[in-house]
Design an enzyme around this catalytic site. Structure first.
Site, PDB file in Angstrom:
ATOM      1  N   HIS A   1      10.836   6.642   7.995  1.00 33.54           N
ATOM      2  CA  HIS A   1      11.339   6.819   6.627  1.00 33.54           C
ATOM      3  C   HIS A   1      12.849   7.041   6.709  1.00 33.54           C
ATOM      4  O   HIS A   1      13.340   7.653   7.654  1.00 33.54           O
ATOM      5  CB  HIS A   1      10.653   8.011   5.957  1.00 33.54           C
ATOM      6  CG  HIS A   1       9.281   7.684   5.459  1.00 33.54           C
ATOM      7  ND1 HIS A   1       8.869   7.922   4.165  1.00 33.54           N
ATOM      8  CD2 HIS A   1       8.216   7.110   6.071  1.00 33.54           C
ATOM      9  CE1 HIS A   1       7.620   7.534   4.011  1.00 33.54           C
ATOM     10  NE2 HIS A   1       7.189   7.037   5.158  1.00 33.54           N
TER      11      HIS A   1
ATOM     12  N   CYS B   1       7.949   9.895  -0.185  1.00 29.73           N
ATOM     13  CA  CYS B   1       7.065  10.925   0.319  1.00 29.73           C
ATOM     14  C   CYS B   1       6.833  11.907  -0.817  1.00 29.73           C
ATOM     15  O   CYS B   1       7.780  12.422  -1.395  1.00 29.73           O
ATOM     16  CB  CYS B   1       7.713  11.628   1.504  1.00 29.73           C
ATOM     17  SG  CYS B   1       6.735  13.018   2.082  1.00 29.73           S
TER      18      CYS B   1
ATOM     19  N   ASN C   1      10.098   4.786   2.787  1.00 28.79           N
ATOM     20  CA  ASN C   1       9.989   3.835   3.881  1.00 28.79           C
ATOM     21  C   ASN C   1      11.288   3.067   4.090  1.00 28.79           C
ATOM     22  O   ASN C   1      11.949   2.667   3.141  1.00 28.79           O
ATOM     23  CB  ASN C   1       8.892   2.809   3.562  1.00 28.79           C
ATOM     24  CG  ASN C   1       7.515   3.429   3.525  1.00 28.79           C
ATOM     25  OD1 ASN C   1       7.000   3.846   4.541  1.00 28.79           O
ATOM     26  ND2 ASN C   1       6.928   3.510   2.335  1.00 28.79           N
TER      27      ASN C   1
ATOM     28  N   HIS D   1       6.747   4.094  12.588  1.00 31.42           N
ATOM     29  CA  HIS D   1       6.807   4.107  11.126  1.00 31.42           C
ATOM     30  C   HIS D   1       7.908   5.092  10.745  1.00 31.42           C
ATOM     31  O   HIS D   1       7.763   6.294  10.961  1.00 31.42           O
ATOM     32  CB  HIS D   1       5.438   4.558  10.597  1.00 31.42           C
ATOM     33  CG  HIS D   1       5.350   4.697   9.109  1.00 31.42           C
ATOM     34  ND1 HIS D   1       4.728   3.764   8.316  1.00 31.42           N
ATOM     35  CD2 HIS D   1       5.795   5.662   8.263  1.00 31.42           C
ATOM     36  CE1 HIS D   1       4.782   4.152   7.039  1.00 31.42           C
ATOM     37  NE2 HIS D   1       5.420   5.307   6.989  1.00 31.42           N
TER      38      HIS D   1
ATOM     39  N   ARG E   1       0.839  -1.201   0.000  1.00 35.46           N
ATOM     40  CA  ARG E   1       0.000   0.000   0.000  1.00 35.46           C
ATOM     41  C   ARG E   1       0.874   1.251   0.000  1.00 35.46           C
ATOM     42  O   ARG E   1       0.980   1.948  -1.010  1.00 35.46           O
ATOM     43  CB  ARG E   1      -0.938  -0.004   1.223  1.00 35.46           C
ATOM     44  CG  ARG E   1      -2.144   0.927   1.111  1.00 35.46           C
ATOM     45  CD  ARG E   1      -1.869   2.416   1.229  1.00 35.46           C
ATOM     46  NE  ARG E   1      -1.287   2.802   2.514  1.00 35.46           N
ATOM     47  CZ  ARG E   1      -0.859   4.028   2.794  1.00 35.46           C
ATOM     48  NH1 ARG E   1      -0.936   4.980   1.887  1.00 35.46           N
ATOM     49  NH2 ARG E   1      -0.315   4.297   3.954  1.00 35.46           N
ATOM     50  N   ASP E   2       1.553   1.517   1.084  1.00 38.03           N
ATOM     51  CA  ASP E   2       2.314   2.755   1.215  1.00 38.03           C
ATOM     52  C   ASP E   2       3.421   2.819   0.159  1.00 38.03           C
ATOM     53  O   ASP E   2       3.750   3.895  -0.351  1.00 38.03           O
ATOM     54  CB  ASP E   2       2.908   2.829   2.630  1.00 38.03           C
ATOM     55  CG  ASP E   2       3.352   4.227   3.014  1.00 38.03           C
ATOM     56  OD1 ASP E   2       3.123   5.171   2.243  1.00 38.03           O
ATOM     57  OD2 ASP E   2       3.947   4.385   4.095  1.00 38.03           O
TER      58      ASP E   2
END
Lengths: 300, 300
Positions: free
Chosen positions: A206, A237, A246, A204, A12-13
């Protein structure tokens, strides 16, 4: 040996940031390969407006195509009631919602103020509980905002406290733009744990400024037992287009397993999934362990 | 605010891995730009056989071209007596020697056994002391070897203890192939500090598996006050050609300064040096902070 749970957010991300829309069959194969490598919690789709995020328009088809397994959580991203209804109908076992530590970011990312996103959470969490669906929420830009710069930690702690009242299975703090450093992670995790004892936390990170693995280690050292990551390090991002996104699952699993934590994931199989994804995407992905390999075996 | 000293190794350890030989004038400009950004200790040259390392054949010319400054240490890499004599004649204020935690690596890297490299140190350290030249030594592959795999920590501690008897100004432990994780750094630093109390330690990390910033933070948390790094992250390990090498100075300085440590280095100027070097080299360098920039300023 302590257990660390990885939430694989690549499907997803990660894929959401890809320039082209992937076929549903490729997404399904990716998720199934991840499960075969030992992943047990996967963010698989986003139930948002398909006009805004065309890469996720096949959310229902992805859910319908996945093997039903009692030992795997399929997480759907949800921002509002309509999204929740879709996720529930599609059979998500868990929903993830999102708020932001700054209004500027909430507006840009979700088209709503922080207060409005919190109210959406307060509306939907009870519905999820009633339906037997796990519900959790992420505070994005918890360590810094691309628009507002420094984010006061007090504000994040207060937000976490309020969000906890709707009983999330877990609260996540996200370094959405990759600015955090370990000292901040230690402090913020400690403060939230003090403010809301017993609330499970997820982090979470990055890797935009190369601090994600350090931050993950700080989080784990502070007692966090769940981390988000993305196979290959896929994803970015939208506000920092040149930056890696990520943290790569391979890189986290390498560090954690050498440090004595058990993620339940087979690193070599996972590296294989990353290589497969790299072939599908036709370009190198950011994971460094994917390139370098795991710990070298003795040849003597 | 704690001070952390950065030893900038780009001009030697970094450039040594470049495929082509850089002009002396470019090396001098690089070093002078680094000093202008606040760097006060630089590994500038290697006094080894120029046939084996043609990139460093101009070692004497580099030293002759540098501004003499009482506040800057120019470090020359030295492996034997001949190299020491050259470094002394060239005016190095500090020499760095190298041994390895495994014989396999020492043989491959230096053409000698660990014992032979230790004896070279024991011969040369007193000469340096007598000449008023700072002398330090690095234990390479201290966290893992590409040929022997796992390296017993007992062996590294015993080696550190022996090396300390010739009174180095500092002992460095190097993760030459980028396999270390923070728990190992904490443990090894703690064990060496216990075995040789008072011996200043330096750490040298490679980011091959994305763990270098985490390891640096672990080292600093364990009391280490000096770290090696390379502007832009230039440099690699000849035995892992696809892997990123030295941790980037920009990335370390970003993390350290946001975590409340003072390196004396101006991050924005340093990023400028990295961009300049990138233009000289005509390719992107691995530093992530170089790409992403520092912490975003508020625009509201």
């Amino acid at each position: 040996m302590s257990q660390i749970e990885i939430v694989e957010v690549g499907p997803r991300d990660g894929l959401q940031s890809e320039p082209d829309v992937l076929a549903t069959s490729i997404k399904l194969e990716l998720i199934e390969r991840l499960i075969a490598a030992g992943v047990r919690r996967v963010e698989v789709a986003s139930f948002v407006n398909p006009k805004r995020v065309p890469q996720m328009a096949d959310a229902e088809a992805v859910l319908a195509g996945l093997p039903r397994r009692s030992d795997v959580q399929y997480v759907g991203l949800v921002l509002n009631r309509k999204g929740f209804d879709r996720a529930q109908a599609a059979g998500c076992t868990e929903i993830g919602m999102v708020t932001a530590a700054t209004d500027s970011f909430a507006q840009r990312n979700q088209g709503a103020s922080t207060e409005e996103t919190v109210r959406a959470w307060e509306e939907i969490a009870p519905l999820a509980h009633a339906a037997g669906i796990r519900a959790q929420i992420t505070i994005s830009v918890a360590f810094g905002c691309p628009f507002e710069g420094e984010v006061p930690m007090d504000r994040v702690v207060a937000l976490a406290t309020r969000l906890s009242q709707a009983a999330p299975v877990e609260l996540a703090i996200a370094d959405t733009i990759g600015v955090a450093v370990p000292t901040q992670v230690t402090e913020l995790v400690g403060r939230i744990r003090q403010a809301v004892p017993g609330l499970p936390l997820r982090c979470h990170f990055h890797n935009t400024r190369n601090t994600a693995v350090a931050n993950a280690y700080a989080a784990v050292s502070a007692g966090v037992r769940t981390l988000d990551s993305s196979v290959g390090g896929i994803g970015g991002c939208p506000f920092a287009p040149n930056a890696t996104g990520n943290v790569a699952t391979e890189d986290l699993v390498y560090m954690l397993s050498r440090a004595g934590f058990d993620t339940g994931i087979d690193l070599n199989k996972l590296i294989g999934v990353g290589h497969w994804l790299q072939e599908q995407r036709g370009r190198p992905l950011p994971s460094m362990v994917s390139r370098a390999g795991g710990f070298p075996k003795s040849i003597s």
